[in-house]
Design a protein around this motif. Structure first.
Motif, mmCIF file in Angstrom:
data_model
loop_
_atom_site.group_PDB
_atom_site.id
_atom_site.type_symbol
_atom_site.label_atom_id
_atom_site.label_comp_id
_atom_site.label_asym_id
_atom_site.label_seq_id
_atom_site.Cartn_x
_atom_site.Cartn_y
_atom_site.Cartn_z
ATOM 1 N N LEU A 227 39.872 28.418 46.486
ATOM 2 C CA LEU A 227 39.208 27.412 47.207
ATOM 3 C C LEU A 227 38.019 26.563 46.432
ATOM 4 N N THR A 228 37.661 27.178 45.244
ATOM 5 C CA THR A 228 36.547 26.757 44.576
ATOM 6 C C THR A 228 36.926 26.114 43.237
ATOM 7 N N ASN A 229 38.189 26.136 43.167
ATOM 8 C CA ASN A 229 38.809 25.563 41.929
ATOM 9 C C ASN A 229 39.465 24.092 42.091
ATOM 10 N N ASN A 230 38.645 23.062 41.698
ATOM 11 C CA ASN A 230 39.321 21.687 42.033
ATOM 12 C C ASN A 230 40.402 21.266 41.581
ATOM 13 N N SER A 231 40.859 21.854 40.346
ATOM 14 C CA SER A 231 42.021 21.569 39.417
ATOM 15 C C SER A 231 43.064 22.219 39.934
ATOM 16 N N ALA A 232 43.024 23.135 40.850
ATOM 17 C CA ALA A 232 44.122 23.847 41.262
ATOM 18 C C ALA A 232 44.716 23.253 42.478
ATOM 19 N N HIS A 233 44.178 22.078 42.944
ATOM 20 C CA HIS A 233 44.921 21.055 44.086
ATOM 21 C C HIS A 233 44.558 19.626 43.737
ATOM 22 N N TYR A 234 45.292 19.087 44.081
ATOM 23 C CA TYR A 234 45.490 17.430 43.974
ATOM 24 C C TYR A 234 44.540 17.059 44.896
ATOM 25 N N ASP A 235 43.791 16.027 44.375
ATOM 26 C CA ASP A 235 42.832 15.161 45.175
ATOM 27 C C ASP A 235 41.819 16.281 46.216
ATOM 28 N N TYR A 236 41.257 17.086 45.378
ATOM 29 C CA TYR A 236 40.464 18.076 46.001
ATOM 30 C C TYR A 236 39.061 18.363 45.383
ATOM 31 N N ASP A 237 37.985 18.370 46.276
ATOM 32 C CA ASP A 237 36.838 18.623 45.723
ATOM 33 C C ASP A 237 35.962 19.583 46.609
ATOM 34 N N HIS A 238 35.778 20.852 46.307
ATOM 35 C CA HIS A 238 35.292 21.768 47.411
ATOM 36 C C HIS A 238 33.803 21.655 47.807
ATOM 37 N N ARG A 239 33.300 20.869 46.876
ATOM 38 C CA ARG A 239 31.750 20.289 47.141
ATOM 39 C C ARG A 239 31.640 19.354 48.209
ATOM 40 N N THR A 240 32.482 18.571 48.231
ATOM 41 C CA THR A 240 32.251 17.422 49.141
ATOM 42 C C THR A 240 33.311 17.169 50.146
ATOM 43 N N GLU A 241 34.451 17.841 49.885
ATOM 44 C CA GLU A 241 35.679 17.560 50.906
ATOM 45 C C GLU A 241 35.293 18.622 52.204
ATOM 46 N N GLU A 242 35.659 18.040 53.287
ATOM 47 C CA GLU A 242 35.766 19.122 54.459
ATOM 48 C C GLU A 242 36.787 20.297 54.330
ATOM 49 N N LEU A 243 36.626 21.697 54.208
ATOM 50 C CA LEU A 243 37.692 22.303 53.783
ATOM 51 C C LEU A 243 38.402 22.421 55.119
ATOM 52 N N ASN A 244 39.744 22.806 54.767
ATOM 53 C CA ASN A 244 40.655 22.938 56.138
ATOM 54 C C ASN A 244 40.834 24.248 56.508
ATOM 55 N N ILE A 245 39.690 25.119 56.404
ATOM 56 C CA ILE A 245 39.332 26.338 56.872
ATOM 57 C C ILE A 245 38.291 26.306 57.881
ATOM 58 N N TRP A 246 37.984 27.538 58.799
ATOM 59 C CA TRP A 246 36.802 27.572 59.568
ATOM 60 C C TRP A 246 35.466 27.835 58.712
ATOM 61 N N THR A 247 34.669 26.918 58.967
ATOM 62 C CA THR A 247 33.622 27.071 58.061
ATOM 63 C C THR A 247 32.344 27.730 58.870
ATOM 64 N N ARG A 248 32.658 28.110 59.939
ATOM 65 C CA ARG A 248 31.438 28.844 60.887
ATOM 66 C C ARG A 248 31.797 30.391 60.744
ATOM 67 N N GLY A 249 30.619 31.161 60.494
ATOM 68 C CA GLY A 249 30.627 32.437 60.602
ATOM 69 C C GLY A 249 31.077 33.261 61.732
ATOM 70 N N CYS A 250 31.603 34.311 61.723
ATOM 71 C CA CYS A 250 32.149 34.996 62.895
ATOM 72 C C CYS A 250 31.011 35.517 63.595
ATOM 73 N N ARG A 251 29.905 36.019 62.959
ATOM 74 C CA ARG A 251 28.654 36.573 63.596
ATOM 75 C C ARG A 251 28.011 35.747 64.547
ATOM 76 N N GLU A 252 28.104 34.418 64.038
ATOM 77 C CA GLU A 252 27.412 33.144 64.977
ATOM 78 C C GLU A 252 28.394 32.843 66.151
ATOM 79 N N SER A 253 29.614 33.087 66.014
ATOM 80 C CA SER A 253 30.609 32.591 67.096
ATOM 81 C C SER A 253 30.517 33.760 68.219
ATOM 82 N N LEU A 254 30.574 34.825 67.746
ATOM 83 C CA LEU A 254 30.628 35.958 68.495
ATOM 84 C C LEU A 254 29.530 36.235 69.121
ATOM 85 N N PHE A 255 28.196 35.930 68.523
ATOM 86 C CA PHE A 255 26.753 36.220 69.235
ATOM 87 C C PHE A 255 26.808 35.118 70.237
ATOM 88 N N ALA A 256 27.138 33.934 69.914
ATOM 89 C CA ALA A 256 27.225 32.745 71.046
ATOM 90 C C ALA A 256 27.955 33.264 72.380
#
Length: 342
Positions: A227-256
Motif C-alpha cells: 500500500l505504501t509502495n508507489n512503484s508497485a502500482h501504476y499511476d499510484y501515490d498513497h499520499r495523495t490518492e484516495e485508497l480503495n480500502i476503508w480508511t475508517r477504523g473499526c473502533r470508531e465505526s463500532l463505537f458510533a
C-alpha cells in the motif's frame, strides 16, 4: 388546600378512566419494546464479545430487560384498576393497594432514570473496551488453529465488511502485526526469510491489509498489498490518492454503532419516565375523585380530584418531619437496647 384540584362529574370520571386505561396499555406496549431492545442490545454485545476483550458490561441490557418486565406488570395492574374503577364493588378491593402501588411506580421511575443515565455513562467504558479488544483481535487474527481464537479471523473480517472499516484506528494497524499464519509462509523463500529475520520479534510484517478492508465501491481493483509502495502500482501515490480500502477504523465505526443504540434507548427510557408520570398523575386524580364523591351511592354526583392533598411546601415539610421522627425513634430504640445490655 389541595394541589392542582379539578372538579369531576360522572362523564369526566368515565372519560378519565377510559383514557387512563388506554394509556396504561400503551405503556405495556412500551414496556415490551424496552424488553425487546434489552434482548437486542444483549445479542449485539454477545455477537462481538470476542472483539471487546470479553470485558463488555451487560449491566445496561440486563437493566432494560428487568425494566421492560416490570413496566409490563405495573402498567397491566394499573390498567386493571382503571377498568374496575367505575364499579364501586370492584374498586373497593383495589383501594388498599393504591398507595403502595404509587410508591412502587415512583421507585420504578427512579430506576428508569438510573438506566437512562447509565446509557450515557457506559459509553466511555465501551470505547475503552473496544479499543483494547480490537487491538487483541488484530493480534490474534492469524491464530485460526488456536482453541478459543478459531473464529477470530471470520468475526473480524465480517465486522470490517459490515461496518466498512479497517483496523483498530485505521488500516495502518495491520502493518504492525503479523496477520498471516506461519503455516502459510514458505520459509525456504529467501524474501520471506529475510523479512522475518530483519524484524526484532521475528514477525512477518508487510504493508498489506486483509481482503475485508477492500472497498467494493471503488472503480479501481483493490490494492491490498504494498500500500505504501508507489512503484508497485501504476499511476499510484498513497499520499495523495484516495485508497480503495476503508480508511475508517473499526473502533470508531463500532463505537458510533453502539452509541447510537444506547442514545436511542436512553431517549426512549426518558420518554417512558414522562409517560409513567402521566399514568401516575391520572391515577391519582381518578382515585381522589372517586374518594371525594359527595354521595357514593349516586354515581351522578360531583367530586374533586387532586395530585396532592396539601400544597407542595406543606407536603414536603410533612414528609421531612416524618423522616426526622423516624430517625429519632431509631436513636431511642438503639439507646434503650444499649442500656438494657449494661
Amino acid at each position: 388546600m389541595p394541589f392542582m384540584p379539578v372538579k369531576f362529574d360522572l362523564p369526566k370520571r368515565v372519560k378519565l378512566a377510559q383514557g387512563l386505561w388506554m394509556l396504561y396499555w400503551f405503556s405495556v406496549m412500551v414496556g415490551i419494546l424496552i424488553f425487546s431492545l434489552g434482548i437486542f442490545f444483549k445479542i449485539e454485545l454477545r455477537k462481538r464479545s470476542e472483539m471487546m476483550d470479553n470485558d463488555e458490561s451487560h449491566l445496561v441490557p440486563n437493566l432494560l430487560i428487568l425494566m421492560g418486565m416490570a413496566a409490563c406488570g405495573l402498567n397491566a395492574f394499573g390498567g386493571k384498576v382503571c377498568h374496575d374503577s367505575l364499579d364501586p364493588m370492584k374498586f373497593a378491593k383495589w383501594k388498599p393497594m393504591l398507595k403502595p402501588y404509587l410508591l412502587m411506580c415512583c421507585g420504578f421511575n427512579g430506576l428508569l432514570l438510573l438506566t437512562a443515565v447509565l446509557c450515557i455513562l457506559m459509553q466511555f467504558a465501551m470505547y475503552l473496551t473496544l479499543a483494547e479488544g480490537l487491538k487483541n483481535s488484530i493480534k490474534f487474527y492469524k491464530d485460526t488453529d488456536t482453541p478459543g481464537r478459531c473464529f477470530m479471523k471470520r468475526t473480524l473480517d465480517m465486522t470490517q465488511i459490515e461496518f466498512r472499516c479497517c483496523g483498530n484506528n485505521n488500516y495502518r494497524d495491520w502493518f504492525e502485526v503479523q496477520w498471516i499464519s506461519n503455516r502459510y509462509l514458505d520459509m525456504s523463500n529467501d524474501e520471506v526469510k529475510d523479512r522475518v529475520l530483519s524484524n526484532v520479534e521475528q514477525k512477518f510484517l508487510m504493508d498489506s491489509v486483509p481482503f475485508s478492508c477492500c472497498n467494493p465501491g471503488s472503480p479501481r481493483p483493490c490494492i491490498q498489498h504494498h500500500l505504501t509502495n508507489n512503484s508497485a502500482h501504476y499511476d499510484y501515490d498513497h499520499r495523495t490518492e484516495e485508497l480503495n480500502i476503508w480508511t475508517r477504523g473499526c473502533r470508531e465505526s463500532l463505537f458510533a454503532y453502539y452509541s447510537s443504540i444506547m442514545n436511542g434507548i436512553g431517549a426512549l427510557v426518558l420518554a417512558t419516565i414522562f409517560l409513567e408520570s402521566a399514568d401516575m398523575a391520572g391515577l391519582k386524580y381518578l382515585c381522589t375523585a372517586l374518594e371525594t364523591m359527595t354521595d357514593p351511592e349516586n354515581p351522578e354526583c360531583e367530586s374533586e380530584g387532586w395530585l396532592l392533598e396539601k400544597g407542595v411546601k406543606e407536603t414536603f415539610d410533612e414528609l421531612l418531619s416524618k423522616m426526622k421522627t423516624l430517625g429519632k425513634t431509631n436513636q431511642v430504640d438503639e439507646g434503650g437496647e444499649g442500656q438494657e445490655a449494661t
